[in-house]
Design a protein around this motif. Structure first.
Motif, mmCIF file in Angstrom:
data_model
loop_
_atom_site.group_PDB
_atom_site.id
_atom_site.type_symbol
_atom_site.label_atom_id
_atom_site.label_comp_id
_atom_site.label_asym_id
_atom_site.label_seq_id
_atom_site.Cartn_x
_atom_site.Cartn_y
_atom_site.Cartn_z
ATOM 1 N N GLU A 1 -37.851 3.424 -45.908
ATOM 2 C CA GLU A 1 -37.584 3.989 -47.233
ATOM 3 C C GLU A 1 -36.625 5.177 -47.144
ATOM 4 O O GLU A 1 -35.752 5.346 -47.999
ATOM 5 C CB GLU A 1 -38.887 4.406 -47.913
ATOM 6 C CG GLU A 1 -38.676 4.832 -49.363
ATOM 7 C CD GLU A 1 -39.968 5.055 -50.129
ATOM 8 O OE1 GLU A 1 -39.881 5.510 -51.292
ATOM 9 O OE2 GLU A 1 -41.055 4.780 -49.583
ATOM 10 N N VAL A 2 -36.788 6.009 -46.102
ATOM 11 C CA VAL A 2 -35.859 7.120 -45.893
ATOM 12 C C VAL A 2 -34.445 6.583 -45.693
ATOM 13 O O VAL A 2 -33.477 7.050 -46.312
ATOM 14 C CB VAL A 2 -36.283 7.963 -44.670
ATOM 15 C CG1 VAL A 2 -35.195 8.978 -44.306
ATOM 16 C CG2 VAL A 2 -37.598 8.686 -44.943
ATOM 17 N N HIS A 3 -34.325 5.596 -44.833
ATOM 18 C CA HIS A 3 -33.032 4.982 -44.522
ATOM 19 C C HIS A 3 -32.398 4.399 -45.785
ATOM 20 O O HIS A 3 -31.207 4.629 -46.075
ATOM 21 C CB HIS A 3 -33.254 3.902 -43.466
ATOM 22 C CG HIS A 3 -32.007 3.375 -42.848
ATOM 23 N ND1 HIS A 3 -31.440 2.172 -43.214
ATOM 24 C CD2 HIS A 3 -31.208 3.878 -41.877
ATOM 25 C CE1 HIS A 3 -30.352 1.960 -42.494
ATOM 26 N NE2 HIS A 3 -30.183 2.986 -41.673
ATOM 27 N N THR A 4 -33.194 3.665 -46.559
ATOM 28 C CA THR A 4 -32.683 3.035 -47.777
ATOM 29 C C THR A 4 -32.309 4.069 -48.834
ATOM 30 O O THR A 4 -31.272 3.946 -49.500
ATOM 31 C CB THR A 4 -33.727 2.064 -48.352
ATOM 32 O OG1 THR A 4 -34.017 1.054 -47.374
ATOM 33 C CG2 THR A 4 -33.218 1.387 -49.622
ATOM 34 N N GLU B 1 -26.919 10.891 -42.287
ATOM 35 C CA GLU B 1 -28.362 11.102 -42.225
ATOM 36 C C GLU B 1 -29.126 9.786 -42.145
ATOM 37 O O GLU B 1 -30.188 9.715 -41.520
ATOM 38 C CB GLU B 1 -28.810 11.922 -43.429
ATOM 39 C CG GLU B 1 -28.358 13.374 -43.346
ATOM 40 C CD GLU B 1 -28.703 14.202 -44.566
ATOM 41 O OE1 GLU B 1 -28.510 15.424 -44.505
ATOM 42 O OE2 GLU B 1 -29.164 13.626 -45.577
ATOM 43 N N ALA B 2 -28.601 8.738 -42.749
ATOM 44 C CA ALA B 2 -29.215 7.417 -42.582
ATOM 45 C C ALA B 2 -29.134 6.987 -41.126
ATOM 46 O O ALA B 2 -30.072 6.400 -40.579
ATOM 47 C CB ALA B 2 -28.529 6.397 -43.488
ATOM 48 N N THR C 1 -22.689 9.169 -35.498
ATOM 49 C CA THR C 1 -23.344 10.074 -36.440
ATOM 50 C C THR C 1 -22.656 11.434 -36.442
ATOM 51 O O THR C 1 -22.405 12.024 -37.509
ATOM 52 C CB THR C 1 -24.831 10.228 -36.072
ATOM 53 O OG1 THR C 1 -25.441 8.923 -36.046
ATOM 54 C CG2 THR C 1 -25.563 11.100 -37.070
ATOM 55 N N ALA C 2 -22.322 11.929 -35.260
ATOM 56 C CA ALA C 2 -21.611 13.205 -35.152
ATOM 57 C C ALA C 2 -20.267 13.143 -35.864
ATOM 58 O O ALA C 2 -19.863 14.097 -36.543
ATOM 59 C CB ALA C 2 -21.414 13.563 -33.671
ATOM 60 N N ALA D 1 -24.985 2.648 -40.269
ATOM 61 C CA ALA D 1 -25.369 2.626 -41.680
ATOM 62 C C ALA D 1 -24.137 2.597 -42.566
ATOM 63 O O ALA D 1 -23.047 2.994 -42.151
ATOM 64 C CB ALA D 1 -26.214 3.856 -42.014
ATOM 65 N N SER D 2 -24.322 2.131 -43.777
ATOM 66 C CA SER D 2 -23.243 2.131 -44.772
ATOM 67 C C SER D 2 -23.879 2.311 -46.149
ATOM 68 O O SER D 2 -25.046 1.952 -46.359
ATOM 69 C CB SER D 2 -22.443 0.833 -44.725
ATOM 70 O OG SER D 2 -23.294 -0.278 -44.990
#
Length: 420
Positions: A142-145, A190-191, A216-217, A352-353
């Motif tokens: 849920e955090v990722h989404t 952040e995802a 991510t960086a 992630a996108s």
């Protein structure tokens, strides 16, 4: 799973009655006006509490936008601009610019700000889920989404609505393309933090973790770069967060790169990689101190370098570096290169996108009779200046009374996160 987030404030607005001055005496048109008011109030009433249901907020957002569609496009499926686009005056503050509102007589302005506020809520909702003592797989998903959906909302405003606005975006405002880009990149980064944390927990290969951390960086760096031409007094606090996250994940990337090189018996290169990890970590730690004293719209609830997830990385690369130096002295006797090793440029998994956001169709309440019963207003070129003047005369809006959700620096267990 442990993460630490920076969150800007929700945008403030005024209540809307949708009392169209050009409405004829028609029951259907009156119902639409009443439903617009109710749906907007329902949605805005949900946003101050990030602990609410994501499904409920999404439904409320869809309901309001489907009603607002009648002010954006002719509700006959043709996609033609609505005669009612400039029928109402909307007031919104900006997340970085204080409480003086910007006023526009434009439904596109309203749609843009509604989407941005919903996206900020999704970011805060993700933060609220991360402070649980026990996060399960469903919470992580849920955090990722939520973060990917927030990124999609910012992207929709940037690509769909920003080109439609007649007025130039306010410098440092939420409709400034640089601000929208930074928000979108931050959400995506952040995802990916969730992916990095999950990869570490599942003990995936060091090469995958290093590549994910590197990607991510880079996203945090791109978000920081997007804000680079704005005044430091407006975005300074936010940029410090993005910079410290960039260096933190560069330290992550070089730590796992060093572990992989050691496993390949490239001890000299591993030492150099771990030294680079230490350099980035020290830069991140220094930025934590600066961030904690930098003024800005986001509340400050602690320094990330006080939390266990930050300290665990330091312990990891220091122990690995000590091991490499011992083994190089006894076994490998390899020269330590002057330049750091090349990082993996592209992760094979976990990237992630943003989730693409599509505007809902017009509400069934927008019948041909209802739409015909409301006449479009006459707009003169001088209205923009009058609205700017009205904003100053009316004064500041009351800030949104947000529910504060977070943990204290004493909550240092491995599963804790902190909300900023």
């Amino acid at each position: 799973m442990a993460m630490w987030f920076h969150r800007n404030v929700l945008k403030a607005t005024t209540l809307m009655n949708f009392d169209f001055k050009y409405i004829q005496h028609d029951v259907d048109a009156t119902k639409v006006a009443c439903e617009l008011k109710a749906a907007r109030f329902t949605l805005l009433n949900m946003l101050p509490d990030p602990r609410g249901s994501g499904v409920a907020v999404e439904q409320a957002l869809t309901t309001y936008l489907s009603l607002l569609q009648g002010l954006l496009e002719v509700p006959d499926g043709s996609g033609a601009p609505s005669k009612l686009r400039h029928a109402m005056i909307f007031r919104w503050t900006h997340s970085l610019l204080g409480t003086l509102p910007q006023i526009q007589q434009d439904a596109v302005f309203e749609a843009s700000n509604i989407l941005i506020n919903a996206a900020i809520w999704l970011m805060k909702h993700a933060s609220s889920l991360c402070i649980k003592d026990e996060m399960n797989m469903d919470d992580a998903k849920e955090v990722h989404t939520a973060l990917r959906r927030a990124g999609g909302l910012f992207e929709a405003v940037e690509k769909k609505f920003l080109p439609m606005l007649r007025e130039k975006a306010k410098e440092g405002g939420d409709l400034d393309p640089r601000v929208l880009r930074a928000y979108k990149d931050q959400c995506t980064a952040e995802a990916q933090e969730v992916s990095v944390a999950r990869a570490v927990e599942l003990n995936h290969s060091p090469t995958l973790i290093s590549a994910l951390a590197n990607e991510t960086a880079k996203l945090f760096h791109e978000a920081d770069t997007a804000l680079g031409s704005l005044e430091d007094k407006v975005v300074g606090q936010w940029r410090k967060y993005l910079q410290l996250k960039h260096h933190f994940y560069m330290a992550y990337a070089f730590t796992y790169c060093g572990e992989n090189l050691l496993a390949l018996d490239k001890c000299g290169e591993a030492i150099r990689g771990l030294q680079e990890a230490q350099t980035h970590y020290e830069k991140a730690a220094a930025l934590c101190k600066v961030y904690s004293t930098t003024k800005g719209p986001a509340p400050r609830t602690g320094r990330p370098d006080y939390f266990s997830f930050f300290k665990k990385l330091a312990l990891r690369f220091k122990l690995t570096l000590e091991k490499c130096e011992r083994e190089n002295g006894f076994i490998y006797h390899q020269k330590v290169p002057a330049d750091p090793p090349q990082l993996e440029m592209k992760a094979t998994y976990g990237l992630a996108s943003p989730v693409e956001f599509l505007m809902p169709g017009p509400s069934p309440m927008w019948t041909p009779v209802a739409y015909a019963a409301i006449d479009g207003p006459k707009i003169s070129p001088s209205d923009t200046a009058k609205l700017d003047h009205a904003a100053k005369v009316e004064g500041d809006l009351k800030p949104v009374n947000e529910v504060k959700v977070g943990v204290t620096p004493e909550a240092k267990d491995d599963k804790s996160c902190v909300l900023q």
